[in-house]
Design a protein around this motif. Sequence first.
Motif, PDB file in Angstrom:
ATOM      1  N   GLY A   1       0.802  -1.211   0.000  1.00 36.95           N
ATOM      2  CA  GLY A   1       0.000   0.000   0.000  1.00 36.95           C
ATOM      3  C   GLY A   1       0.837   1.266   0.000  1.00 36.95           C
ATOM      4  O   GLY A   1       0.383   2.326   0.463  1.00 36.95           O
ATOM      5  N   ASP A   2       2.066   1.179  -0.537  1.00 35.14           N
ATOM      6  CA  ASP A   2       2.993   2.319  -0.559  1.00 35.14           C
ATOM      7  C   ASP A   2       2.780   3.119  -1.843  1.00 35.14           C
ATOM      8  O   ASP A   2       3.455   2.895  -2.854  1.00 35.14           O
ATOM      9  CB  ASP A   2       4.429   1.809  -0.459  1.00 35.14           C
ATOM     10  N   PHE A   3       1.852   4.052  -1.814  1.00 32.56           N
ATOM     11  CA  PHE A   3       1.500   4.798  -3.020  1.00 32.56           C
ATOM     12  C   PHE A   3       2.686   5.624  -3.524  1.00 32.56           C
ATOM     13  O   PHE A   3       2.963   5.667  -4.727  1.00 32.56           O
ATOM     14  CB  PHE A   3       0.312   5.715  -2.724  1.00 32.56           C
ATOM     15  N   ASP A   4       3.399   6.277  -2.613  1.00 34.65           N
ATOM     16  CA  ASP A   4       4.561   7.077  -3.017  1.00 34.65           C
ATOM     17  C   ASP A   4       5.645   6.187  -3.622  1.00 34.65           C
ATOM     18  O   ASP A   4       6.329   6.588  -4.581  1.00 34.65           O
ATOM     19  CB  ASP A   4       5.125   7.846  -1.822  1.00 34.65           C
ATOM     20  N   GLY A   5       5.799   4.980  -3.067  1.00 33.60           N
ATOM     21  CA  GLY A   5       6.776   4.053  -3.620  1.00 33.60           C
ATOM     22  C   GLY A   5       6.425   3.644  -5.039  1.00 33.60           C
ATOM     23  O   GLY A   5       7.317   3.491  -5.889  1.00 33.60           O
TER      24      GLY A   5
ATOM     25  N   GLN B   1      -2.481  -1.170  -6.657  1.00 33.36           N
ATOM     26  CA  GLN B   1      -2.822  -1.443  -5.261  1.00 33.36           C
ATOM     27  C   GLN B   1      -4.087  -2.296  -5.159  1.00 33.36           C
ATOM     28  O   GLN B   1      -4.148  -3.250  -4.386  1.00 33.36           O
ATOM     29  CB  GLN B   1      -3.017  -0.128  -4.509  1.00 33.36           C
ATOM     30  N   ARG B   2      -5.088  -1.953  -5.953  1.00 34.95           N
ATOM     31  CA  ARG B   2      -6.352  -2.678  -5.914  1.00 34.95           C
ATOM     32  C   ARG B   2      -6.175  -4.132  -6.344  1.00 34.95           C
ATOM     33  O   ARG B   2      -6.693  -5.059  -5.702  1.00 34.95           O
ATOM     34  CB  ARG B   2      -7.381  -1.974  -6.799  1.00 34.95           C
ATOM     35  N   ARG B   3      -5.427  -4.350  -7.403  1.00 32.53           N
ATOM     36  CA  ARG B   3      -5.249  -5.710  -7.904  1.00 32.53           C
ATOM     37  C   ARG B   3      -4.343  -6.527  -6.994  1.00 32.53           C
ATOM     38  O   ARG B   3      -4.504  -7.758  -6.892  1.00 32.53           O
ATOM     39  CB  ARG B   3      -4.709  -5.671  -9.333  1.00 32.53           C
ATOM     40  N   ALA B   4      -3.382  -5.885  -6.352  1.00 27.21           N
ATOM     41  CA  ALA B   4      -2.487  -6.610  -5.452  1.00 27.21           C
ATOM     42  C   ALA B   4      -3.245  -7.225  -4.292  1.00 27.21           C
ATOM     43  O   ALA B   4      -2.893  -8.304  -3.790  1.00 27.21           O
ATOM     44  CB  ALA B   4      -1.392  -5.673  -4.941  1.00 27.21           C
ATOM     45  N   ARG B   5      -4.309  -6.563  -3.855  1.00 30.77           N
ATOM     46  CA  ARG B   5      -5.093  -7.080  -2.739  1.00 30.77           C
ATOM     47  C   ARG B   5      -5.806  -8.387  -3.103  1.00 30.77           C
ATOM     48  O   ARG B   5      -6.165  -9.170  -2.224  1.00 30.77           O
ATOM     49  CB  ARG B   5      -6.114  -6.033  -2.289  1.00 30.77           C
ATOM     50  N   ALA B   6      -6.028  -8.604  -4.404  1.00 31.14           N
ATOM     51  CA  ALA B   6      -6.726  -9.813  -4.849  1.00 31.14           C
ATOM     52  C   ALA B   6      -5.765 -10.948  -5.197  1.00 31.14           C
ATOM     53  O   ALA B   6      -6.192 -12.016  -5.644  1.00 31.14           O
ATOM     54  CB  ALA B   6      -7.594  -9.490  -6.072  1.00 31.14           C
ATOM     55  N   THR B   7      -4.478 -10.726  -4.977  1.00 29.56           N
ATOM     56  CA  THR B   7      -3.462 -11.696  -5.360  1.00 29.56           C
ATOM     57  C   THR B   7      -2.936 -12.429  -4.138  1.00 29.56           C
ATOM     58  O   THR B   7      -2.538 -11.803  -3.149  1.00 29.56           O
ATOM     59  CB  THR B   7      -2.292 -10.994  -6.073  1.00 29.56           C
TER      60      THR B   7
END
Length: 293
Positions: free
Chosen positions: A192-196, A229-235
Motif C-alpha cells: 500500500g505504498d502509493f509514493d513508492g 494497489q487494488r489488484r495486489a489485494r486480490a493476489t
Amino acid sequence: MAASDSDEFITETFREQRGRLYGVAYRLLGSSADAEDAVQEAWLRFARQDASSIDNLGGWLTTVVGRVCIDMLRSRAARKEVPFQNEMPELAVIDDAEGAPEDEALLADSLAAAMLVVLDTLSPAERLSFVLHDMFAVPFEEIGPIVGKSTNASKMLASRARRKVRGAPRPDGQRRQERAIVDAFLAAARNGDFDGLLRVLDPNVTWHTYGAHGVDVITGATEVAATAQRRARATGRAHPVLVNGMPGIVAWTATGKPVGVLACTVVAGRIVQIVSSRDPQRLARMDLPGSPG
C-alpha cells in the motif's frame, strides 16, 4: 517465352523469394497468419504481372508486401477495440526466479518475442521504415513511396523507431536492474505504498489489460498506481517471470488459480508500459510457472 515457360518462371521466382517475403511480413505484422495472408496477396499481384517488365523482381515483391502490410497495420490502428484473441500478442512466459532461465535458447526465444512487442508500439509508418531499412537493407528511396513520404521523411521515421527499439530488454545486467524495478513495483503495491509506486512509474505510464472481450487502457502514474494497489489485494502470490523477454509477474490466488500475467517495459529506471492478460480461459491454457498449488 512460351506461356507455360513464363508461368514456370514466375512460380520459381516467387518460390525463391517467399522465405524472405514472409520474414518481412512477419516482422511488420507480428502474426504468422497475417504474414501468410500478405505473402499470398503479393503472389496474386505478381501472377497478374508481366515478369519481363519488372527490372528488380526482389525489390518489386518487397515493395508489394510492404504496401500490403502497411494497409493491414493502418486497418488495425483504425479499429477502436478489437477482440483479445485477434490483437493480444502471444505470450512467451518463462521462469525468472533467482536468475533463471539457465536455458539460453528459451531466453533467446523470449527476447525475439520481446522485439515483436516493442515493434507493436510503433506507428505503421515507423515500423515499416525501420524493419525494411534496418532489417532488410531496403533503401529509403524505395521505402518513401510505400509509406507515402519523402525519402528524408522515411529516414526520420526509421530514426524515431530506432530510438524506441533501443529500449527493448537485453540479456545482461540491464535485465537484473529491470527486475529490481519490477520487484519494487510489486512490493509497493502489496504494502500500500502509493509514493513508492510513483517513484518507479513514469508519469506517462500506460497499462494495457487484455481480457476475454477487449482491452482496457489506463494512463498516468496516479491511475496506474491505484489500479496496482487494488489488484495486489486480490493476489495470493506473485511469481517472477520473463514475459516476451520483459520482466513480469504471474499472479496466483492462494488456491493456485492464475489471476493474471503482467509484463513491464522499463526505461531509465522507471516503468513506462505495462501489458497484462486477465482472460481466465487464455491463462488456463498456458503453462505458467510458480503455482502455489
